[in-house]
Motif scaffolding. Structure first.
Motif, PDB file in Angstrom:
ATOM      1  N   GLY A  30       0.825  -1.234   0.004  1.00 27.56           N
ATOM      2  CA  GLY A  30       0.126  -0.020   0.138  1.00 27.56           C
ATOM      3  C   GLY A  30       0.833   1.242  -0.116  1.00 27.56           C
ATOM      4  O   GLY A  30       2.068   1.295   0.476  1.00 27.56           O
ATOM      5  N   GLU A  31       0.173   2.225  -0.432  1.00 31.22           N
ATOM      6  CA  GLU A  31       0.857   3.589  -0.602  1.00 31.22           C
ATOM      7  C   GLU A  31       1.612   4.112   0.680  1.00 31.22           C
ATOM      8  O   GLU A  31       2.601   4.463   0.967  1.00 31.22           O
ATOM      9  CB  GLU A  31       0.118   4.606  -1.089  1.00 31.22           C
ATOM     10  N   LYS A  32       0.509   3.986   1.811  1.00 31.33           N
ATOM     11  CA  LYS A  32       0.743   4.266   3.308  1.00 31.33           C
ATOM     12  C   LYS A  32       2.049   3.706   3.795  1.00 31.33           C
ATOM     13  O   LYS A  32       2.884   4.527   4.267  1.00 31.33           O
ATOM     14  CB  LYS A  32      -0.199   4.306   4.098  1.00 31.33           C
ATOM     15  N   GLY A  33       2.053   2.300   3.548  1.00 31.41           N
ATOM     16  CA  GLY A  33       3.200   1.673   4.083  1.00 31.41           C
ATOM     17  C   GLY A  33       4.197   2.071   3.378  1.00 31.41           C
ATOM     18  O   GLY A  33       5.403   2.216   4.250  1.00 31.41           O
ATOM     19  N   ARG A  34       4.284   2.165   2.112  1.00 29.57           N
ATOM     20  CA  ARG A  34       5.586   2.569   1.303  1.00 29.57           C
ATOM     21  C   ARG A  34       6.281   3.937   1.745  1.00 29.57           C
ATOM     22  O   ARG A  34       7.492   4.236   1.833  1.00 29.57           O
ATOM     23  CB  ARG A  34       5.343   2.377  -0.131  1.00 29.57           C
ATOM     24  N   ARG A  35       5.234   5.023   2.169  1.00 24.75           N
ATOM     25  CA  ARG A  35       5.498   6.303   2.359  1.00 24.75           C
ATOM     26  C   ARG A  35       5.945   6.148   3.864  1.00 24.75           C
ATOM     27  O   ARG A  35       7.301   6.815   4.055  1.00 24.75           O
ATOM     28  CB  ARG A  35       4.198   7.019   2.267  1.00 24.75           C
ATOM     29  N   LEU A  36       5.680   5.327   4.660  1.00 28.19           N
ATOM     30  CA  LEU A  36       6.286   5.269   6.049  1.00 28.19           C
ATOM     31  C   LEU A  36       7.641   4.625   6.183  1.00 28.19           C
ATOM     32  O   LEU A  36       8.633   5.246   6.649  1.00 28.19           O
ATOM     33  CB  LEU A  36       5.176   4.604   6.870  1.00 28.19           C
ATOM     34  N   ALA A  37       7.662   3.362   5.188  1.00 27.16           N
ATOM     35  CA  ALA A  37       9.051   2.755   5.259  1.00 27.16           C
ATOM     36  C   ALA A  37      10.207   3.846   4.691  1.00 27.16           C
ATOM     37  O   ALA A  37      11.318   3.567   4.884  1.00 27.16           O
ATOM     38  CB  ALA A  37       8.814   1.516   4.312  1.00 27.16           C
ATOM     39  N   ALA A  38       9.616   4.397   3.720  1.00 26.68           N
ATOM     40  CA  ALA A  38      10.735   5.541   3.187  1.00 26.68           C
ATOM     41  C   ALA A  38      11.188   6.443   4.203  1.00 26.68           C
ATOM     42  O   ALA A  38      12.255   7.010   4.087  1.00 26.68           O
ATOM     43  CB  ALA A  38       9.971   6.399   2.118  1.00 26.68           C
ATOM     44  N   ARG A  39      10.595   6.725   5.315  1.00 26.52           N
ATOM     45  CA  ARG A  39      10.992   7.445   6.256  1.00 26.52           C
ATOM     46  C   ARG A  39      11.739   6.828   7.423  1.00 26.52           C
ATOM     47  O   ARG A  39      12.042   7.787   8.287  1.00 26.52           O
ATOM     48  CB  ARG A  39       9.793   8.384   6.822  1.00 26.52           C
ATOM     49  N   MET A  40      11.717   5.581   7.554  1.00 23.05           N
ATOM     50  CA  MET A  40      12.257   5.017   8.808  1.00 23.05           C
ATOM     51  C   MET A  40      13.838   4.855   8.397  1.00 23.05           C
ATOM     52  O   MET A  40      14.330   4.855   7.400  1.00 23.05           O
ATOM     53  CB  MET A  40      11.620   3.340   8.591  1.00 23.05           C
ATOM     54  N   PRO A  41      14.375   4.998   9.424  1.00 15.82           N
ATOM     55  CA  PRO A  41      15.898   4.837   9.321  1.00 15.82           C
ATOM     56  C   PRO A  41      16.489   3.459   8.727  1.00 15.82           C
ATOM     57  O   PRO A  41      16.091   2.500   9.304  1.00 15.82           O
ATOM     58  CB  PRO A  41      16.357   5.114  10.606  1.00 15.82           C
ATOM     59  N   MET A  42      17.229   3.562   7.792  1.00 17.41           N
ATOM     60  CA  MET A  42      17.503   2.158   7.019  1.00 17.41           C
ATOM     61  C   MET A  42      18.170   1.458   8.028  1.00 17.41           C
ATOM     62  O   MET A  42      18.021   0.277   8.016  1.00 17.41           O
ATOM     63  CB  MET A  42      18.652   2.717   5.884  1.00 17.41           C
ATOM     64  N   ASP A  43      18.995   1.757   9.193  1.00 18.69           N
ATOM     65  CA  ASP A  43      19.790   0.946   9.954  1.00 18.69           C
ATOM     66  C   ASP A  43      19.049   0.616  11.008  1.00 18.69           C
ATOM     67  O   ASP A  43      19.422  -0.164  11.972  1.00 18.69           O
ATOM     68  CB  ASP A  43      20.872   1.825  10.539  1.00 18.69           C
ATOM     69  N   ARG A  44      17.574   0.734  10.896  1.00 16.35           N
ATOM     70  CA  ARG A  44      16.898   0.070  12.064  1.00 16.35           C
ATOM     71  C   ARG A  44      15.315  -0.575  11.508  1.00 16.35           C
ATOM     72  O   ARG A  44      14.467  -0.557  12.103  1.00 16.35           O
ATOM     73  CB  ARG A  44      16.233   1.208  13.042  1.00 16.35           C
ATOM     74  N   VAL A  45      15.730  -1.290  10.016  1.00 17.71           N
ATOM     75  CA  VAL A  45      14.472  -1.817   9.651  1.00 17.71           C
ATOM     76  C   VAL A  45      14.856  -3.073   9.520  1.00 17.71           C
ATOM     77  O   VAL A  45      16.069  -3.580   9.032  1.00 17.71           O
ATOM     78  CB  VAL A  45      14.391  -1.033   8.156  1.00 17.71           C
ATOM     79  N   LEU A  46      13.907  -4.081   9.924  1.00 16.16           N
ATOM     80  CA  LEU A  46      13.982  -5.536   9.705  1.00 16.16           C
ATOM     81  C   LEU A  46      12.837  -6.110   8.896  1.00 16.16           C
ATOM     82  O   LEU A  46      11.941  -5.613   8.981  1.00 16.16           O
ATOM     83  CB  LEU A  46      13.959  -6.254  11.167  1.00 16.16           C
TER      84      LEU A  46
END
Length: 99
Positions: A30-46
């Motif tokens: 979904g667009e909302k999920g992609r928008r949020l993931a884009a704002r998450m710090p790359m070094d804290r995503v699993l």
């Protein structure tokens, strides 16, 4: 935070607190999920799937599909696929080695 789907301001607060985020294929559909993931710090995503309970379309997602998000995250983060995969692997290793 598992599959974070809240407000952008709350995401920013969570980032400041040093929270980690799990992201899966269904979230990135979904667009909302992609928008949020884009704002998450790359070094804290699993990567995760929430499978076999979560589905993408009508098919249940399976745990071994977790890294399938690499393509989408690479695009959102503006990096190549190898960089995104290496980042996700490094994140897991870092989290597991914390004492």
């Amino acid at each position: 935070l598992h599959w974070y789907s809240g407000a952008l301001g709350t995401l920013e607060d969570a980032c400041k607190l040093g929270c980690w985020f799990s992201v899966g294929p269904a979230m990135l559909a979904g667009e909302k999920g992609r928008r949020l993931a884009a704002r998450m710090p790359m070094d804290r995503v699993l990567p995760e799937t929430d499978g076999p309970f979560a589905k993408l379309g009508s098919a249940p997602l399976m745990p071994w599909q977790a890294m399938d998000i690499s393509h989408t995250l690479a695009e959102l983060w503006g990096v190549d696929l190898q960089h995104a995969r290496a980042q996700l692997s490094a994140n897991l290793e870092r989290l597991l080695n914390k004492s």
